[in-house]
Design an enzyme around this catalytic site. Structure first.
Site, PDB file in Angstrom:
ATOM      1  N   HIS A 131     -15.900   1.378  -4.074  1.00  0.00           N
ATOM      2  CA  HIS A 131     -14.453   1.331  -3.865  1.00  0.00           C
ATOM      3  C   HIS A 131     -14.035  -0.011  -3.286  1.00  0.00           C
ATOM      4  O   HIS A 131     -12.929  -0.489  -3.529  1.00  0.00           O
ATOM      5  CB  HIS A 131     -14.038   2.474  -2.950  1.00  0.00           C
ATOM      6  N   TYR A 149       0.844  -1.198   0.000  1.00  0.00           N
ATOM      7  CA  TYR A 149       0.000   0.000   0.000  1.00  0.00           C
ATOM      8  C   TYR A 149       0.881   1.251   0.000  1.00  0.00           C
ATOM      9  O   TYR A 149       0.983   1.940  -0.981  1.00  0.00           O
ATOM     10  CB  TYR A 149      -0.964  -0.015   1.188  1.00  0.00           C
ATOM     11  N   SER A 201      -6.514   0.912  -4.507  1.00  0.00           N
ATOM     12  CA  SER A 201      -6.625   2.345  -4.243  1.00  0.00           C
ATOM     13  C   SER A 201      -5.238   2.989  -4.383  1.00  0.00           C
ATOM     14  O   SER A 201      -4.663   2.961  -5.469  1.00  0.00           O
ATOM     15  CB  SER A 201      -7.224   2.579  -2.856  1.00  0.00           C
ATOM     16  N   ASP A 227     -17.888   3.472  -7.748  1.00  0.00           N
ATOM     17  CA  ASP A 227     -16.750   3.948  -6.952  1.00  0.00           C
ATOM     18  C   ASP A 227     -16.711   5.467  -7.034  1.00  0.00           C
ATOM     19  O   ASP A 227     -16.263   6.031  -8.035  1.00  0.00           O
ATOM     20  CB  ASP A 227     -15.442   3.343  -7.461  1.00  0.00           C
TER      21      ASP A 227
END
Length: 699
Positions: A667, A469, A549, A632
């Site tokens: 999302h 991430y 993301s 999203d």
């Protein structure tokens, strides 16, 4: 039409991608001309975009349908996910509230029971609110006396919520409905509550820019049109204004942040119900790069978690009468996990992290350390919050091979006992987790967790999934996921890299992956892949990367920089256009981490790694499965649309480049079935493109 000849197992198949219309759209940024030929895909309401989405999905699902073990993977996922999943209980008076998913329910059901031995009763079952199970319970906020609850529901995966007020005894709703709520809680005080909302958006509700975050007070049994406007700041339309109240409802607290202006912290204001002045008074008047989060109040004092002059965070007290600060719990070498200070039973429970694992210590309200909670193993613990008169609290402990288990902690005896343990179709003793530290490009040591079946051979042939991430001060601690079980059972290695940009080692670790230093995050991820290959855990032909993301951005960026390292790439709901992300919904909120193309220096850094702008014709890209969803409204699907169209146009190699566009989802997947289907498709795509023709039988 665009064609790509690929090897699908032993069968050659030609993929013909949809012809995406190109325009001559060119923007000039600080003297640099940048083409944006697929700008039209930003319009999520156009017939042309809808037709392109339909055509892309047909190619993708036709491809996935030919993978012989795709249904086998989904069946195994359903097996391992099909067990009762509970949240830790929370107490309100004599009632305990908790959520439970029986196994494969699309949404968890909210229950309550009188006492821990009482009979459970359903409070709210979201599964009954939509035919496809995509209406989600976003908030359930009880009034102080427990008589009423604010119920926030979102539909189809959207971040927008509608609020209603439930009479908890009758399960009936009051007549009013509150709309256009986003980035908000429900803060009760007396006969109503505070909340934050945006004006009704013009144009697309899922893509329009969200500005002018307003705070209102809603009084029970009145229409939304009668709500009292408490605060707005039209001069700063991209600020978040979020209100909460202390448990005794004495203090109304408002945090104000302005990440759209690149500021990473917040201001803090307070309104005291015992004061004649019913306006917000500044505790911290100016927004800087420091955070201030109120944990609880102790009479006149506010207890605040902050990282001001303390990158590893500390706890301070603010006397609202004298308006002075006092140190309570000093900063230490071990960081306090982001936001992880809880109050219950007159104690403060502080989660410290040591090399990304939890350590929980207990303090009194004057900052005196009293004890440490003895955790069952090395892993992650969370919870501990409750009422001031609680005698015990609940927490959840988990690790990669330790399914989330709820413990009851007795505050007086300082003992933990198992309250509820799940029964998962999984043999944890057959697997092991180790933490390694590898060296990134600039010499920084980066931690990474590896989980795999015991007896693993380091011969470079193991299918490996590398996940990361690296941003927004978010940590990736050890945690169990039943979705990983089918991958591990096939001899796979799950690798989780704790990249800079997160909160694993405090604010300094975060800052090393922000704005002009964002390349550090990509270097850390690339170095993780190089380490796994060098140590013969895997090879580039057996290595897949995945992230969602900000992690989708990560995957897109490293694919451009080192495509040779990876066989498969799965960028999910990624931020792919780094020059225009701030122009949609709340994308401007990410400027504090990314910077902005409006700034000349930041534009240069963003343009250098922006995934959609750095795709090159002469690179051999890995097999790529892009995922996004039509609802999203956080990272709008236009990012993935433009990225897919560009990659399909530019890449001329043999590997498939597919985009999977979910419907009535957001999302994150909007229900359990969509989650299972997406996971099955990802694993099938990974294994198939690693050349694995058959899967082992696992049950």
């Amino acid at each position: 039409m665009l064609s790509s000849s690929i090897a699908l197992g032993q069968t050659n198949q030609t993929l013909t991608y949809p012809q995406a219309r190109k325009t001559d759209q060119v923007d000039t940024y600080h003297g640099t001309q940048v083409a944006d030929p697929y700008r039209w895909l930003e319009d999520d309401r156009s017939a042309e975009t809808a037709a392109w989405v339909k055509a892309e999905n047909k190619i993708t699902f036709d491809y996935l349908d030919q993978i012989p073990y795709r249904k086998q993977i989904q069946a195994r996922l359903e097996q391992v996910y099909n067990y009762p999943k509970y949240s830790a209980p929370s107490r309100k008076g004599e009632w305990f509230y908790y959520s439970k998913n029986d196994g494969l329910q699309n949404q968890a059901v909210l229950y309550r029971q009188k006492g821990l031995d009482g009979k459970p009763e359903v409070v709210l079952d979201p599964n009954k609110l939509s035919a496809d199970g995509t209406t989600r319970l976003g908030i359930f906020a009880l009034s102080k006396n427990g008589k009423y609850a604010v119920v926030g529901l979102s539909k189809g995966g959207s971040d927008w919520q509608d609020y209603q007020i439930m009479d908890v005894a009758t399960k009936q709703y009051l007549p009013e409905k509150i709309e256009w709520v986003k980035v908000s809680g429900a803060a009760w005080q007396g006969d109503g509550f505070y909340y934050s909302r945006y004006p009704k958006p013009e144009g697309s509700a899922l893509a329009a820019k969200n500005e002018n975050h307003q705070v209102f007070f809603h009084k029970l049994n009145t229409p939304q049109s009668a709500d009292r406007l408490v605060y707005e700041d039209s001069k700063h339309p991209q600020r978040f204004n979020i209100v909460s109240t202390t448990d005794d409802e004495r203090f109304v607290l408002m945090t104000v942040s302005d990440r759209g202006q690149g500021k990473d912290g917040n201001a803090l204001f307070v309104m005291d119900a015992q004061s004649s002045d019913k306006s917000f008074v500044p505790v911290v008047a100016d927004i800087a790069d420091f955070s201030y989060n109120v944990v609880d109040n102790d009479g006149d004092r506010l207890l605040i978690l902050t990282n001001e002059k303390a990158p590893n965070s500390k706890v301070i007290a603010y006397d609202t009468r004298k308006r002075v600060f006092q140190s309570l719990i000093a900063e230490r070498s071990e960081p306090i996990a982001d936001g992880s200070v809880s109050a219950a039973g007159g104690k403060l429970f502080v989660e410290y992290t040591k090399d990304v694992t939890s350590k929980i210590e207990v303090f009194d309200y004057n900052g005196k350390r009293e004890s440490e909670v003895q955790l069952p193993s090395v892993g992650s613990a969370g919870g501990f919050g409750g009422e001031k008169d609680d005698k015990f609290v609940f927490y959840t402990f988990t690790s990669f091979t330790f399914p989330p288990t709820i413990y009851r902690y007795d505050i007086a005896t300082r003992k933990s006992t198992v309250f509820r343990a799940p029964e998962v179709d999984f043999k944890p003793d057959a697997y092991e987790t180790k933490q390694v530290f590898y060296t990134s490009k600039d010499g920084t040591k980066i931690p990474m967790f590896l989980t795999y079946r015991k007896g693993l051979k380091l011969d470079g042939t193991n299918p490996t999934l590398l996940y990361g991430y690296g941003g927004f001060n978010i940590s990736l601690p050890p945690a169990f996921s039943p979705f990983r079980i089918p991958f591990l059972e096939q001899g796979g290695i799950y690798a989780q890299a704790n990249l800079r940009g997160g909160s694993e080692y405090g604010e300094k670790w975060h800052e090393q992956g922000m704005k002009l230093k964002k390349q550090n995050v990509f270097d850390d991820f690339i170095a993780a892949a190089e380490y796994l290959i060098a140590q013969k855990y895997t090879s580039s032909e057996k290595l897949a990367i995945q992230g969602g993301s900000n992690g989708g951005l990560l995957v897109g960026a490293v694919m451009n920089q080192r495509p040779d390292l990876f066989r498969v790439a799965v960028p999910q709901v990624g931020v792919m256009d780094m020059l225009r992300f701030h122009k949609f919904t709340i994308g401007w909120n990410w400027i504090a981490d990314y910077g902005s193309s409006d700034n000349p220096n930041e534009f240069k850094a963003l343009y250098a790694y922006s995934p959609v702008h750095n795709i090159k014709r002469d690179l051999n890209y890995p097999a790529t499965l892009i995922t996004t969803a039509d609802h999203d409204d956080r990272v709008v699907p236009a990012h993935s649309f433009k990225y897919a169209a560009t990659l399909q146009e530019m890449y001329k190699g043999a590997n498939p480049v597919l985009i999977r566009i979910d419907t009535n989802s957001g999302h994150g997947a909007s229900n359990t079935q969509k989650t299972l289907q997406t996971a099955a498709d990802i694993y099938a795509f990974i294994f198939w493109n690693m050349g694995i023709k058959n899967l082992a039988t696992t049950n």
